[in-house]
Design a protein around this motif. Structure first.
Motif, PDB file in Angstrom:
ATOM      1  N   ILE A   1     -88.287  18.864   1.534  1.00 31.50           N
ATOM      2  CA  ILE A   1     -88.390  19.575   2.800  1.00 31.50           C
ATOM      3  C   ILE A   1     -87.130  19.266   3.589  1.00 31.50           C
ATOM      4  O   ILE A   1     -86.760  18.112   3.728  1.00 31.50           O
ATOM      5  CB  ILE A   1     -89.674  19.221   3.577  1.00 31.50           C
ATOM      6  CG1 ILE A   1     -89.740  20.004   4.865  1.00 31.50           C
ATOM      7  CG2 ILE A   1     -89.836  17.741   3.838  1.00 31.50           C
ATOM      8  CD1 ILE A   1     -91.133  20.124   5.423  1.00 31.50           C
ATOM      9  N   SER A   2     -86.444  20.303   3.991  1.00 34.61           N
ATOM     10  CA  SER A   2     -85.146  20.180   4.669  1.00 34.61           C
ATOM     11  C   SER A   2     -84.221  19.244   3.903  1.00 34.61           C
ATOM     12  O   SER A   2     -83.585  18.384   4.488  1.00 34.61           O
ATOM     13  CB  SER A   2     -85.284  19.655   6.095  1.00 34.61           C
ATOM     14  OG  SER A   2     -86.467  20.048   6.674  1.00 34.61           O
ATOM     15  N   GLY A   3     -84.204  19.390   2.561  1.00 34.76           N
ATOM     16  CA  GLY A   3     -83.260  18.644   1.756  1.00 34.76           C
ATOM     17  C   GLY A   3     -83.617  17.187   1.518  1.00 34.76           C
ATOM     18  O   GLY A   3     -82.926  16.496   0.806  1.00 34.76           O
ATOM     19  N   GLU A   4     -84.706  16.703   2.110  1.00 32.73           N
ATOM     20  CA  GLU A   4     -85.080  15.311   1.924  1.00 32.73           C
ATOM     21  C   GLU A   4     -86.258  15.234   0.980  1.00 32.73           C
ATOM     22  O   GLU A   4     -87.142  16.077   1.021  1.00 32.73           O
ATOM     23  CB  GLU A   4     -85.539  14.715   3.257  1.00 32.73           C
ATOM     24  CG  GLU A   4     -84.507  13.888   3.947  1.00 32.73           C
ATOM     25  CD  GLU A   4     -85.079  13.312   5.228  1.00 32.73           C
ATOM     26  OE1 GLU A   4     -85.122  12.099   5.322  1.00 32.73           O
ATOM     27  OE2 GLU A   4     -85.485  14.087   6.101  1.00 32.73           O
ATOM     28  N   LYS A   5     -86.287  14.196   0.171  1.00 32.16           N
ATOM     29  CA  LYS A   5     -87.448  14.028  -0.692  1.00 32.16           C
ATOM     30  C   LYS A   5     -88.649  13.690   0.172  1.00 32.16           C
ATOM     31  O   LYS A   5     -88.572  12.890   1.077  1.00 32.16           O
ATOM     32  CB  LYS A   5     -87.208  12.891  -1.683  1.00 32.16           C
ATOM     33  CG  LYS A   5     -88.351  12.772  -2.683  1.00 32.16           C
ATOM     34  CD  LYS A   5     -88.476  11.377  -3.259  1.00 32.16           C
ATOM     35  CE  LYS A   5     -89.898  11.178  -3.756  1.00 32.16           C
ATOM     36  NZ  LYS A   5     -90.198   9.789  -4.040  1.00 32.16           N
ATOM     37  N   MET A   6     -89.773  14.336  -0.141  1.00 34.48           N
ATOM     38  CA  MET A   6     -90.980  13.994   0.601  1.00 34.48           C
ATOM     39  C   MET A   6     -91.516  12.709   0.033  1.00 34.48           C
ATOM     40  O   MET A   6     -91.654  12.554  -1.160  1.00 34.48           O
ATOM     41  CB  MET A   6     -92.035  15.064   0.382  1.00 34.48           C
ATOM     42  CG  MET A   6     -91.767  16.306   1.142  1.00 34.48           C
ATOM     43  SD  MET A   6     -93.183  17.372   0.899  1.00 34.48           S
ATOM     44  CE  MET A   6     -92.335  18.891   0.623  1.00 34.48           C
TER      45      MET A   6
ATOM     46  N   GLY B   1     -93.528   8.376   5.511  1.00 32.77           N
ATOM     47  CA  GLY B   1     -94.157   9.090   6.609  1.00 32.77           C
ATOM     48  C   GLY B   1     -93.584  10.465   6.890  1.00 32.77           C
ATOM     49  O   GLY B   1     -93.745  10.997   7.971  1.00 32.77           O
ATOM     50  N   LYS B   2     -92.891  11.056   5.913  1.00 34.34           N
ATOM     51  CA  LYS B   2     -92.373  12.403   6.123  1.00 34.34           C
ATOM     52  C   LYS B   2     -93.184  13.364   5.268  1.00 34.34           C
ATOM     53  O   LYS B   2     -93.919  12.965   4.406  1.00 34.34           O
ATOM     54  CB  LYS B   2     -90.920  12.484   5.668  1.00 34.34           C
ATOM     55  CG  LYS B   2     -89.994  11.650   6.505  1.00 34.34           C
ATOM     56  CD  LYS B   2     -88.624  11.594   5.876  1.00 34.34           C
ATOM     57  CE  LYS B   2     -87.819  10.483   6.538  1.00 34.34           C
ATOM     58  NZ  LYS B   2     -86.609  10.152   5.848  1.00 34.34           N
ATOM     59  N   GLY B   3     -92.996  14.639   5.455  1.00 37.10           N
ATOM     60  CA  GLY B   3     -93.588  15.563   4.516  1.00 37.10           C
ATOM     61  C   GLY B   3     -94.583  16.516   5.123  1.00 37.10           C
ATOM     62  O   GLY B   3     -94.890  16.460   6.301  1.00 37.10           O
ATOM     63  N   VAL B   4     -95.053  17.374   4.256  1.00 36.33           N
ATOM     64  CA  VAL B   4     -96.024  18.366   4.663  1.00 36.33           C
ATOM     65  C   VAL B   4     -97.338  17.917   4.052  1.00 36.33           C
ATOM     66  O   VAL B   4     -97.532  17.981   2.853  1.00 36.33           O
ATOM     67  CB  VAL B   4     -95.605  19.750   4.139  1.00 36.33           C
ATOM     68  CG1 VAL B   4     -96.593  20.806   4.582  1.00 36.33           C
ATOM     69  CG2 VAL B   4     -94.212  20.098   4.661  1.00 36.33           C
TER      70      VAL B   4
ATOM     71  N   GLU C   1     -89.915  22.892 -11.578  1.00 35.48           N
ATOM     72  CA  GLU C   1     -90.090  22.543 -12.988  1.00 35.48           C
ATOM     73  C   GLU C   1     -88.838  21.911 -13.599  1.00 35.48           C
ATOM     74  O   GLU C   1     -88.920  20.921 -14.309  1.00 35.48           O
ATOM     75  CB  GLU C   1     -90.486  23.791 -13.785  1.00 35.48           C
ATOM     76  CG  GLU C   1     -91.902  24.236 -13.451  1.00 35.48           C
ATOM     77  CD  GLU C   1     -92.311  25.528 -14.129  1.00 35.48           C
ATOM     78  OE1 GLU C   1     -91.466  26.195 -14.748  1.00 35.48           O
ATOM     79  OE2 GLU C   1     -93.506  25.873 -14.037  1.00 35.48           O
ATOM     80  N   LEU C   2     -87.684  22.512 -13.340  1.00 35.15           N
ATOM     81  CA  LEU C   2     -86.463  22.009 -13.970  1.00 35.15           C
ATOM     82  C   LEU C   2     -85.464  21.467 -12.960  1.00 35.15           C
ATOM     83  O   LEU C   2     -84.589  20.695 -13.294  1.00 35.15           O
ATOM     84  CB  LEU C   2     -85.804  23.111 -14.803  1.00 35.15           C
ATOM     85  CG  LEU C   2     -86.656  23.579 -15.991  1.00 35.15           C
ATOM     86  CD1 LEU C   2     -86.012  24.772 -16.678  1.00 35.15           C
ATOM     87  CD2 LEU C   2     -86.873  22.449 -16.997  1.00 35.15           C
ATOM     88  N   LYS C   3     -85.565  21.935 -11.718  1.00 34.64           N
ATOM     89  CA  LYS C   3     -84.714  21.356 -10.686  1.00 34.64           C
ATOM     90  C   LYS C   3     -85.495  21.284  -9.374  1.00 34.64           C
ATOM     91  O   LYS C   3     -86.539  21.938  -9.241  1.00 34.64           O
ATOM     92  CB  LYS C   3     -83.407  22.135 -10.531  1.00 34.64           C
ATOM     93  CG  LYS C   3     -83.576  23.618 -10.249  1.00 34.64           C
ATOM     94  CD  LYS C   3     -82.188  24.235 -10.173  1.00 34.64           C
ATOM     95  CE  LYS C   3     -82.068  25.605  -9.587  1.00 34.64           C
ATOM     96  NZ  LYS C   3     -83.054  26.605  -9.702  1.00 34.64           N
ATOM     97  N   ASP C   4     -85.002  20.491  -8.442  1.00 37.32           N
ATOM     98  CA  ASP C   4     -85.688  20.337  -7.166  1.00 37.32           C
ATOM     99  C   ASP C   4     -85.853  21.698  -6.492  1.00 37.32           C
ATOM    100  O   ASP C   4     -85.007  22.580  -6.629  1.00 37.32           O
ATOM    101  CB  ASP C   4     -84.885  19.423  -6.225  1.00 37.32           C
ATOM    102  CG  ASP C   4     -84.977  17.954  -6.630  1.00 37.32           C
ATOM    103  OD1 ASP C   4     -85.609  17.663  -7.668  1.00 37.32           O
ATOM    104  OD2 ASP C   4     -84.415  17.117  -5.911  1.00 37.32           O
ATOM    105  N   SER C   5     -86.949  21.861  -5.780  1.00 33.83           N
ATOM    106  CA  SER C   5     -87.101  23.069  -4.979  1.00 33.83           C
ATOM    107  C   SER C   5     -87.282  22.640  -3.527  1.00 33.83           C
ATOM    108  O   SER C   5     -87.327  21.458  -3.211  1.00 33.83           O
ATOM    109  CB  SER C   5     -88.279  23.909  -5.470  1.00 33.83           C
ATOM    110  OG  SER C   5     -89.504  23.254  -5.214  1.00 33.83           O
TER     111      SER C   5
END
Ligand SMILES: [Zn+2]
Ligand SMILES: [Zn+2]
Length: 710
Positions: free
Chosen positions: A331-336, A341-344, A368-372
């Protein structure tokens, strides 16, 4: 008919899960299981909550509760969210169960008896201030590879590298903030190096694995496998089955025992069914196929460690067939990350949207094959323009037109012309493509081919123009509607693994009393009987309206915990307060001395405005603001729910640009009915409640609605 084990990664019971977790584990595992059950395969889908490990103890210490209280709370929340999402495990278990513990200790003892586990003395980071060792997440520092500042002792969650705690740059104790020193300690080691050759031979025919999984695993093998400690200096976890008092203060490493859960949960399922011997059909039949649904941060635990444990424990056990590990949804380029404490959050998403909408977007955008990237606009758009506009609209048009013009029943098909026959052929072609993609765990492509059937249905419906045909050639119109309803029937079947709730509704609307999820996969090709009564209901999907980012997005309000309260050196009415925001600690000045004692404030969860311009108040720097309601009589703190994670977002955007105090004063925040708090914006046209997950933030002491909050 094949025996299929669907093994789902064990989420830590240390906080709510986010959409990123669901799209790499629960959702693909459930689609895969539902598909194979419809195909007639015997599926056993197991997993559960990982109750142990430092993520749980770290969070429990922060909250001041025993780890089992925290773990039980989040295990219950995970189980609830999984059910809400329509994810059907055969057993959703947890690793604190005595049967799991007993089996893990037996596996440990067997491995040791075979010489695969031995005891060695090693050096671990030790915190002199707290007189404790610092396993895994208890030590933090800078990652030597990507230079992420908050890498943990076991792994950098930014780049995924597994770490030795002494590799960290500027390491510090997570609890005391002090740099650790090395100290000798005894641990049990798993002789992973003994499995180098067997694992290399086993990997050789795994060309069907996803490329990132294969590449990552091969790189590990090329580096050469190292023996690894599988116990920790920690009190929460499974006791080490070794004699001697030094083992009493140690537990089995969470990653060593959680993977064993796939086997222990399979046993537990059949034990509960009263036929424990049947577990062997999944674990000892070489024809059985095992699939592991995990995130990319867990790859080597499943492609190397777990197969090695299985080989060492009992050479006849079935090894993984495929490990379709997913990359991350950011989300916004950051790993959740649940840990930060970040994320949806799933509880929040499930409250706002239907499970099928979440499953649809999660699958259509599956990493599946790359980050989305999770993006709210994209979330709304894909649901509205694909799920609703293509699939939902097609079946709704066919159903409502037939109901209105053909006495609420499926019209008979008369003569099939070329277009009609072509449409019927399309059903079989798309059905085949969906199935082929699902066989190889290509979930995005499978879903796209399923939606393509609805797309072709729309093209056919428009070309037939039944609204004209009904006046000129009623028989041909009936045929076109019959074919369209047959396509709708096929869609209910092929969409069932992806969006199970709407498939049930559609199946019912088409006049069936049976359960679509009990239909064989081949049922998609069957015709719909003429004369069958239709039960047209509401459209399958609702439109998603995402408010354009308004004033609220300019604020950054998070949950903090007051860890220290001191008198302000230069002001009678002020406190100097330290708040823990989960991943940072801040000092700020608050004028509450007349309203709260230090004892009343200490340990309280509060709402902190994090993006207020730092300022000096009577000589003391203040970075942020504790929000409170205030009238002529008193001041009342805003109280987030008791189980809110520190750092969880209450309102607005994490990292929103800083606001000056006068800018902040333009926003109106008021007490509402039921001690709730709402954000009204500058123009009072909005009304956004202060919430964490599905729970409301409430104001302390009871203030009348309309009381200002600042
Ligand atoms: Zn310490
Ligand atoms: Zn890193």
């Amino acid at each position: 008919m094949t025996k299929i084990l669907v093994a789902v990664a064990w989420p830590y019971a240390s906080g709510p899960r986010h959409i990123g977790h669901a799209v790499s584990t629960f959702i693909p595992a459930d689609i895969f299981s539902r598909y194979h059950r419809m195909k007639g395969d015997e599926v056993l889908m197991v997993g559960g909550s990982d109750m142990h490990g430092t993520p749980t103890t770290v969070r429990a210490e922060e909250e001041g509760v025993p780890p089992e209280v925290l773990a039980n709370r989040y295990h219950a929340l995970h189980a609830k969210n999984i059910e809400q999402l329509g994810v059907r495990y055969d057993l959703y278990w947890n690793t604190a169960d005595p049967n799991h513990k007993r089996d893990v200790q037996e596996i440990f003892t067997t491995l040791r008896g075979k010489g695969y586990i031995d005891e060695r003395t090693m050096t671990s980071p030790f915190c002199a201030k707290g007189n404790h060792f610092l396993p895994d997440r208890y030590v933090e520092g800078e990652c030597p590879r990507c230079h992420f500042k908050s890498a943990r002792g076991d792994q950098c969650e930014n780049c995924g590298r597994l770490l030795d705690p002494f590799e960290l740059i500027d390491p510090r104790c997570r609890v005391h903030g002090t740099p650790p020193s090395p100290k000798e300690t005894k641990h049990a080691f798993f002789r992973l190096s003994a499995f180098q050759d067997p694992l290399e031979r086993w990997i050789a025919d795994k060309g069907h694995w996803r490329l990132p999984v294969l590449t990552f695993t091969r790189a590990w093998l090329e580096e050469g496998l190292q023996d690894r400690p599988v116990t920790r200096d920690i009190h929460w976890g499974i006791e080490v089955p070794l004699p001697g008092p030094e083992w009493a203060s140690k537990r089995i490493y969470v990653w060593f025992e959680a993977v064993m859960g796939y086997l222990t949960a399979s046993r537990e399922y059949w034990r509960r069914k009263g036929s424990p011997v049947r577990c062997k059909e999944w674990w000892y039949d070489p024809e059985a196929r095992h699939y592991y649904f995990i995130g990319k941060d867990n790859i080597v635990f499943h492609t190397l460690f777990w197969p090695a444990i299985l080989m060492g424990y009992d050479e006849n056990l079935v090894l993984p067939h495929d490990i379709p590990a997913a990359q991350f949804m950011n989300i916004s380029g950051e790993k959740m990350s649940a840990g930060r404490g970040k994320g949806v959050w799933l509880p929040d998403l499930l409250e706002r949207f239907s499970p099928d909408q979440i499953r649809y977007y999660g699958t259509a955008n599956m990493p599946e094959l790359k980050d989305s990237e999770f993006d709210w606009k994209d979330f709304a758009q894909r649901n509205n323009s694909e799920l609703l506009a293509v699939y939902g609209n097609f079946v709704h048009r066919a159903l409502t037109f037939a109901a209105k013009n053909f006495a609420n029943a499926v019209p008979a098909a008369a003569f099939l012309d070329g277009a009609d026959k072509g449409m019927v052929r399309n059903i079989e072609e798309q059905w085949k493509k969906v199935g082929q993609n699902l066989e190889y765990c290509h979930f995005r492509d499978a879903l796209r081919e399923a939606i393509q059937l609805a797309r072709l249905g729309n093209v056919y419906f428009d070309a037939k123009a039944p609204w004209d045909l009904v006046r000129t050639d009623r028989a041909a119109c009936g045929t076109a509607l019959h074919v369209s309803l047959r396509v709708s029937r096929a869609l209910a079947v092929v969409m069932a693994p992806f969006t199970p709730f709407s498939s049930s509704s559609l199946w019912n609307a088409l006049g069936y009393d049976s359960d679509v999820h009990g239909q064989p996969w081949g049922a998609a090709l069957e015709d719909i009987p003429a004369g069958q009564r239709l039960r047209v209901g509401a459209p399958l999907f609702a439109k998603i309206e995402i408010e354009t980012p308004g004033d609220a997005e300019r604020l950054d309000v998070r949950v903090g915990r007051i860890v220290e309260v001191q008198d302000h050196p230069n002001a009678d009415k002020l406190y100097v307060i330290t708040v823990d925001l989960g991943d940072e600690v801040r000092t700020l000045v608050a004028g509450m001395k007349a309203n709260y004692t230090k004892e009343q404030m200490l340990g309280k969860r509060v709402a902190v405005l994090c993006n207020l311009e730092p300022a000096k108040l009577r000589g003391v720097p203040s970075n942020g603001m504790v929000l409170a309601a205030e009238d002529a009589r008193d001041v009342g703190l805003l109280l987030p729910p008791d189980d809110a994670p520190f750092g969880a977002q209450i309102l607005g955007t994490r990292g929103a640009p800083r606001l000056t105090f006068s800018e902040f004063q333009k926003f109106k925040i008021r007490v509402a009915e039921g001690d709730r708090v709402v954000f009204l914006g500058t123009d009072e046209k909005q009304s956004i409640p202060f919430k964490v997950g599905d729970k409301f933030v409430r104001v302390d002491k009871g203030f009348p609605p309309g009381t200002p909050v600042h």
